[in-house]
Enzyme design. Structure first.
Site, PDB file in Angstrom:
ATOM      1  N   SER A 117      72.031  12.891 -50.715  1.00  0.00           N
ATOM      2  CA  SER A 117      72.147  14.343 -50.853  1.00  0.00           C
ATOM      3  C   SER A 117      72.205  14.942 -49.455  1.00  0.00           C
ATOM      4  O   SER A 117      71.327  14.707 -48.633  1.00  0.00           O
ATOM      5  CB  SER A 117      70.939  14.908 -51.610  1.00  0.00           C
ATOM      6  OG  SER A 117      70.954  16.321 -51.565  1.00  0.00           O
ATOM      7  N   VAL A 174      69.397  15.671 -45.031  1.00  0.00           N
ATOM      8  CA  VAL A 174      70.100  14.477 -45.480  1.00  0.00           C
ATOM      9  C   VAL A 174      69.045  13.607 -46.147  1.00  0.00           C
ATOM     10  O   VAL A 174      68.083  13.196 -45.509  1.00  0.00           O
ATOM     11  CB  VAL A 174      70.748  13.710 -44.299  1.00  0.00           C
ATOM     12  CG1 VAL A 174      71.409  12.431 -44.784  1.00  0.00           C
ATOM     13  CG2 VAL A 174      71.744  14.605 -43.569  1.00  0.00           C
ATOM     14  N   GLU A 175      69.211  13.369 -47.449  1.00  0.00           N
ATOM     15  CA  GLU A 175      68.219  12.627 -48.222  1.00  0.00           C
ATOM     16  C   GLU A 175      68.876  11.430 -48.901  1.00  0.00           C
ATOM     17  O   GLU A 175      69.490  11.566 -49.949  1.00  0.00           O
ATOM     18  CB  GLU A 175      67.584  13.533 -49.277  1.00  0.00           C
ATOM     19  CG  GLU A 175      66.866  14.734 -48.702  1.00  0.00           C
ATOM     20  CD  GLU A 175      66.325  15.655 -49.785  1.00  0.00           C
ATOM     21  OE1 GLU A 175      66.248  15.246 -50.962  1.00  0.00           O
ATOM     22  OE2 GLU A 175      65.988  16.803 -49.453  1.00  0.00           O
ATOM     23  N   PRO A 176      68.747  10.235 -48.304  1.00  0.00           N
ATOM     24  CA  PRO A 176      69.319   9.044 -48.946  1.00  0.00           C
ATOM     25  C   PRO A 176      68.332   8.416 -49.932  1.00  0.00           C
ATOM     26  O   PRO A 176      67.144   8.301 -49.640  1.00  0.00           O
ATOM     27  CB  PRO A 176      69.572   8.107 -47.766  1.00  0.00           C
ATOM     28  CG  PRO A 176      68.547   8.498 -46.751  1.00  0.00           C
ATOM     29  CD  PRO A 176      68.290   9.966 -46.946  1.00  0.00           C
TER      30      PRO A 176
END
Length: 110
Positions: free
Chosen positions: A8, A22-24
């Protein structure tokens, strides 16, 4: 290790964030013991906060959307995880190019 991820990138409109993040969500291989049984075999890899990771983005799933409630958000994230895993396992040209670069530079794909 190289893992597939659902990532995201944005402002998380459901929560009204003002700062882009930034959310992996890292997805372990199906035979990895860190996967657990859930509706989409989510991965538990532990806390990665403060660690350096490299992300290669090879696809786009959907626009950032506000959700009416946490249940709808969780449902969408689970769908993103499934779609990301499918994208990561197909012979998509961008994914194959990235995998080739990773292998050429001596990085393990497992």
């Amino acid at each position: 290790a190289v893992l597939t991820a659902a990532i995201s990138i944005g402002y998380n409109p459901t929560y009204g964030n003002k700062e882009k993040t930034v959310e992996p969500h890292l997805i372990a291989n199906k035979d990895d013991k860190r996967r657990h049984a859930s509706s989409c075999d989510e991965t538990v890899l532990g806390d990665c906060y403060g660690q350096t990771i490299k992300l290669s983005i090879v696809g786009y799933l959907r626009p950032e959307l506000p959700f009416e409630g946490i249940e709808k958000l969780v449902e969408a994230i689970k769908g993103d995880i499934v779609k990301s895993e499918e994208l990561g396992s197909t012979p998509d040209a961008a994914a194959l190019t990235e995998r080739g670069w990773v292998e050429k530079n001596g990085i393990s794909l497992t």
